[in-house]
Design a protein around this motif. Structure first.
Motif, PDB file in Angstrom:
ATOM      1  N   MET A  95      52.562  19.997 -14.677  1.00 20.42           N
ATOM      2  CA  MET A  95      52.618  21.442 -14.415  1.00 20.42           C
ATOM      3  C   MET A  95      53.040  22.187 -15.678  1.00 20.42           C
ATOM      4  O   MET A  95      52.501  23.243 -15.997  1.00 20.42           O
ATOM      5  CB  MET A  95      53.575  21.732 -13.264  1.00 20.42           C
ATOM      6  N   TYR A  96      53.999  21.634 -16.399  1.00 16.48           N
ATOM      7  CA  TYR A  96      54.497  22.240 -17.636  1.00 16.48           C
ATOM      8  C   TYR A  96      53.371  22.409 -18.654  1.00 16.48           C
ATOM      9  O   TYR A  96      53.325  23.390 -19.385  1.00 16.48           O
ATOM     10  CB  TYR A  96      55.614  21.359 -18.213  1.00 16.48           C
ATOM     11  N   LEU A  97      52.461  21.442 -18.676  1.00 21.08           N
ATOM     12  CA  LEU A  97      51.335  21.480 -19.611  1.00 21.08           C
ATOM     13  C   LEU A  97      50.148  22.291 -19.089  1.00 21.08           C
ATOM     14  O   LEU A  97      49.111  22.366 -19.742  1.00 21.08           O
ATOM     15  CB  LEU A  97      50.892  20.059 -19.959  1.00 21.08           C
ATOM     16  N   GLY A  98      50.301  22.895 -17.902  1.00 18.72           N
ATOM     17  CA  GLY A  98      49.260  23.747 -17.341  1.00 18.72           C
ATOM     18  C   GLY A  98      48.067  23.002 -16.793  1.00 18.72           C
ATOM     19  O   GLY A  98      46.995  23.582 -16.596  1.00 18.72           O
ATOM     20  N   LEU A  99      48.235  21.711 -16.515  1.00 13.49           N
ATOM     21  CA  LEU A  99      47.116  20.879 -16.089  1.00 13.49           C
ATOM     22  C   LEU A  99      47.004  20.714 -14.575  1.00 13.49           C
ATOM     23  O   LEU A  99      45.930  20.377 -14.076  1.00 13.49           O
ATOM     24  CB  LEU A  99      47.224  19.498 -16.743  1.00 13.49           C
ATOM     25  N   HIS A 100      48.121  20.916 -13.852  1.00 16.53           N
ATOM     26  CA  HIS A 100      48.117  20.689 -12.404  1.00 16.53           C
ATOM     27  C   HIS A 100      48.991  21.685 -11.670  1.00 16.53           C
ATOM     28  O   HIS A 100      49.996  22.156 -12.200  1.00 16.53           O
ATOM     29  CB  HIS A 100      48.617  19.278 -12.077  1.00 16.53           C
ATOM     30  N   TYR A 101      48.623  21.928 -10.427  1.00 19.09           N
ATOM     31  CA  TYR A 101      49.410  22.729  -9.497  1.00 19.09           C
ATOM     32  C   TYR A 101      50.429  21.817  -8.812  1.00 19.09           C
ATOM     33  O   TYR A 101      50.251  20.590  -8.790  1.00 19.09           O
ATOM     34  CB  TYR A 101      48.511  23.336  -8.422  1.00 19.09           C
ATOM     35  N   PRO A 102      51.468  22.385  -8.197  1.00 18.15           N
ATOM     36  CA  PRO A 102      52.431  21.553  -7.456  1.00 18.15           C
ATOM     37  C   PRO A 102      51.778  20.681  -6.380  1.00 18.15           C
ATOM     38  O   PRO A 102      52.158  19.528  -6.200  1.00 18.15           O
ATOM     39  CB  PRO A 102      53.388  22.584  -6.855  1.00 18.15           C
ATOM     40  N   SER A 103      50.779  21.211  -5.675  1.00 18.64           N
ATOM     41  CA  SER A 103      50.128  20.398  -4.636  1.00 18.64           C
ATOM     42  C   SER A 103      49.339  19.236  -5.244  1.00 18.64           C
ATOM     43  O   SER A 103      49.198  18.186  -4.605  1.00 18.64           O
ATOM     44  CB  SER A 103      49.224  21.256  -3.753  1.00 18.64           C
ATOM     45  N   ASP A 104      48.858  19.395  -6.464  1.00 21.16           N
ATOM     46  CA  ASP A 104      48.169  18.292  -7.145  1.00 21.16           C
ATOM     47  C   ASP A 104      49.120  17.130  -7.396  1.00 21.16           C
ATOM     48  O   ASP A 104      48.781  15.966  -7.156  1.00 21.16           O
ATOM     49  CB  ASP A 104      47.611  18.734  -8.510  1.00 21.16           C
ATOM     50  N   VAL A 105      50.317  17.460  -7.906  1.00 19.87           N
ATOM     51  CA  VAL A 105      51.272  16.391  -8.217  1.00 19.87           C
ATOM     52  C   VAL A 105      51.881  15.821  -6.933  1.00 19.87           C
ATOM     53  O   VAL A 105      52.137  14.618  -6.855  1.00 19.87           O
ATOM     54  CB  VAL A 105      52.354  16.828  -9.229  1.00 19.87           C
ATOM     55  N   ALA A 106      52.074  16.658  -5.916  1.00 16.98           N
ATOM     56  CA  ALA A 106      52.598  16.142  -4.638  1.00 16.98           C
ATOM     57  C   ALA A 106      51.602  15.174  -4.008  1.00 16.98           C
ATOM     58  O   ALA A 106      51.977  14.095  -3.525  1.00 16.98           O
ATOM     59  CB  ALA A 106      52.904  17.300  -3.685  1.00 16.98           C
ATOM     60  N   ALA A 107      50.325  15.548  -4.023  1.00 14.20           N
ATOM     61  CA  ALA A 107      49.299  14.653  -3.476  1.00 14.20           C
ATOM     62  C   ALA A 107      49.214  13.364  -4.294  1.00 14.20           C
ATOM     63  O   ALA A 107      49.082  12.269  -3.730  1.00 14.20           O
ATOM     64  CB  ALA A 107      47.939  15.363  -3.450  1.00 14.20           C
ATOM     65  N   GLY A 108      49.297  13.480  -5.615  1.00 17.55           N
ATOM     66  CA  GLY A 108      49.271  12.292  -6.465  1.00 17.55           C
ATOM     67  C   GLY A 108      50.453  11.377  -6.198  1.00 17.55           C
ATOM     68  O   GLY A 108      50.303  10.152  -6.121  1.00 17.55           O
ATOM     69  N   ALA A 109      51.648  11.959  -6.049  1.00 24.81           N
ATOM     70  CA  ALA A 109      52.849  11.159  -5.767  1.00 24.81           C
ATOM     71  C   ALA A 109      52.710  10.442  -4.429  1.00 24.81           C
ATOM     72  O   ALA A 109      53.038   9.253  -4.314  1.00 24.81           O
ATOM     73  CB  ALA A 109      54.085  12.042  -5.789  1.00 24.81           C
TER      74      ALA A 109
END
Length: 186
Positions: free
Chosen positions: A154-168
């Motif tokens: 998210m810090y690098l502007g590459l993903h939204y919070p839901s992207d990382v939550a789904a990935g996790a």
């Protein structure tokens, strides 16, 4: 229903912009950008697959098994990542929103779900089960690494919070299934 959807989209964008902010303090900005710009690579395929393979080949029997489990979990977890990215084709935050800070390397493939977060979670989980009596010693560094990789996306502007939550969720679930069914694979 549309009101709820709009509220969720707005809330997610606010969370993204919060995670994407740069500190005003130059030293803090340099340290944070250095940490997140570096740790993000621990979620990449090159690191997760290579590290798991090396431990699988060179580790003691317990660690070797965890290495093979991590390798299997990372590989298996990326099948649904590829399918979902193809289906949803979500633009990355820096492509869809104004004023999003980016890192040095931007990506063009779809944003949802985060493959780096999926990989790091799939890679980290098997190590926690090697020696249950010492897993508490491993949990804190594992959480720091996992959260840092997710935050970096998210810090690098590459993903939204839901992207990382789904990935996790995807990476952790895949790893948990691999670990629980591992005797059946061997």
């Amino acid at each position: 229903m549309q009101r709820v959807t709009n509220w969720l989209i707005s809330a997610e964008r606010r969370m993204l912009l919060l995670a994407n902010r740069r500190p005003i303090n130059l030293l803090l900005n340099r340290l944070l950008s250095g940490w997140l710009g570096t740790i993000t690579h621990l979620g990449g395929a090159t690191f997760t697959l290579t590290a798991a393979l090396l431990v699988g080949l060179l580790g003691s029997p317990e660690w070797s098994a965890a290495g093979w489990q991590a390798l299997t979990a990372v590989a298996l977890s990326h099948l649904p990542v590829a399918l979902v990215k193809r289906k949803f084709k979500r633009l990355r935050p820096y492509q869809a929103l104004k004023n999003v800070n980016t890192g040095k390397r931007t990506l063009r493939d779809p944003s949802f779900p985060s493959g780096h977060t999926t990989a790091v979670c799939a890679w980290l989980l098997p190590w926690l089960f090697v020696h249950p009596e010492t897993s508490l010693l491993i949990v804190v560094p594992a959480l720091i690494i996992g959260i840092s990789v997710a935050w970096s996306r998210m810090y690098l502007g590459l993903h939204y919070p839901s992207d990382v939550a789904a990935g996790a969720a995807l990476g952790s679930t895949t790893a948990a299934l691999v670990v629980s069914f591992w005797p059946a694979f061997v």
